[in-house]
Design a protein around this motif. Structure first.
Motif, PDB file in Angstrom:
ATOM      1  N   CYS A 112       0.835  -1.207   0.000  1.00  0.00           N
ATOM      2  CA  CYS A 112       0.000   0.000   0.000  1.00  0.00           C
ATOM      3  C   CYS A 112       0.870   1.258   0.000  1.00  0.00           C
ATOM      4  N   ALA A 113       1.938   1.255   0.796  1.00  0.00           N
ATOM      5  CA  ALA A 113       2.839   2.411   0.860  1.00  0.00           C
ATOM      6  C   ALA A 113       3.492   2.671  -0.491  1.00  0.00           C
ATOM      7  N   ILE A 114       3.903   1.613  -1.169  1.00  0.00           N
ATOM      8  CA  ILE A 114       4.495   1.767  -2.506  1.00  0.00           C
ATOM      9  C   ILE A 114       3.482   2.397  -3.449  1.00  0.00           C
ATOM     10  N   ASP A 115       2.266   1.894  -3.408  1.00  0.00           N
ATOM     11  CA  ASP A 115       1.210   2.436  -4.265  1.00  0.00           C
ATOM     12  C   ASP A 115       1.001   3.921  -3.992  1.00  0.00           C
ATOM     13  N   CYS A 116       0.961   4.298  -2.728  1.00  0.00           N
ATOM     14  CA  CYS A 116       0.778   5.718  -2.371  1.00  0.00           C
ATOM     15  C   CYS A 116       1.948   6.568  -2.851  1.00  0.00           C
ATOM     16  N   LEU A 117       3.168   6.072  -2.666  1.00  0.00           N
ATOM     17  CA  LEU A 117       4.345   6.817  -3.086  1.00  0.00           C
ATOM     18  C   LEU A 117       4.394   6.971  -4.605  1.00  0.00           C
ATOM     19  N   GLU A 118       3.911   5.957  -5.323  1.00  0.00           N
ATOM     20  CA  GLU A 118       3.919   6.039  -6.785  1.00  0.00           C
ATOM     21  C   GLU A 118       2.866   7.013  -7.307  1.00  0.00           C
ATOM     22  N   ARG A 119       1.846   7.297  -6.517  1.00  0.00           N
ATOM     23  CA  ARG A 119       0.778   8.207  -6.938  1.00  0.00           C
ATOM     24  C   ARG A 119       1.109   9.681  -6.700  1.00  0.00           C
ATOM     25  N   LEU A 120       2.207   9.949  -6.028  1.00  0.00           N
ATOM     26  CA  LEU A 120       2.591  11.336  -5.799  1.00  0.00           C
ATOM     27  C   LEU A 120       2.852  12.033  -7.124  1.00  0.00           C
ATOM     28  N   SER A 121       2.518  13.282  -7.177  1.00  0.00           N
ATOM     29  CA  SER A 121       2.825  14.041  -8.382  1.00  0.00           C
ATOM     30  C   SER A 121       4.335  14.263  -8.441  1.00  0.00           C
TER      31      SER A 121
END
Length: 113
Positions: free
Chosen positions: A21-30
């Motif tokens: 989940c953390a990876i997914d969130c970090l990848e969604r950062l602009s």
């Protein structure tokens, strides 16, 4: 069996869902939000997750399912449900899970001793 490696394996499995989940969130950062520190953290998490997923992939489907339900996607009451599904006692499931955890530990660290 090395209890230190076993504890490390259990923690890795318990943390796997959160790390994904953390990876997914970090990848969604602009792009403007991404910093070197964030990218470094994302790479470190991705490396840990990839190693765990490779170790899981080396196990049998039954072993993966046991570890997934015992550690990664654990739900309340899962044990009784699994006993009903498999027509077995809790002690049998725990023994099977210990064997799956041992196989995961060997796949992750090359040894369980």
């Amino acid at each position: 069996m090395n209890t230190s490696l076993t504890k490390k394996s259990k923690k890795m499995l318990r943390d796997l869902k959160g790390k994904r989940c953390a990876i997914d969130c970090l990848e969604r950062l602009s792009e403007s939000e991404k910093t070197d520190a964030f990218e470094e953290r994302r790479r470190a998490l991705a490396s840990e997750v990839e190693a765990a997923e490779m170790a899981l992939a080396s196990l049998s489907g039954t072993q993966r399912e046991l570890l997934n339900r015992f550690y990664i996607e654990r739900e309340e009451g899962f044990l009784d449900g699994m006993c009903s599904e498999r027509c077995c006692q809790k002690s049998t499931l725990y023994r099977s899970c210990r064997m799956a955890l041992r196989a995961f530990t060997v796949a992750m660290f090359g040894s369980d001793a």
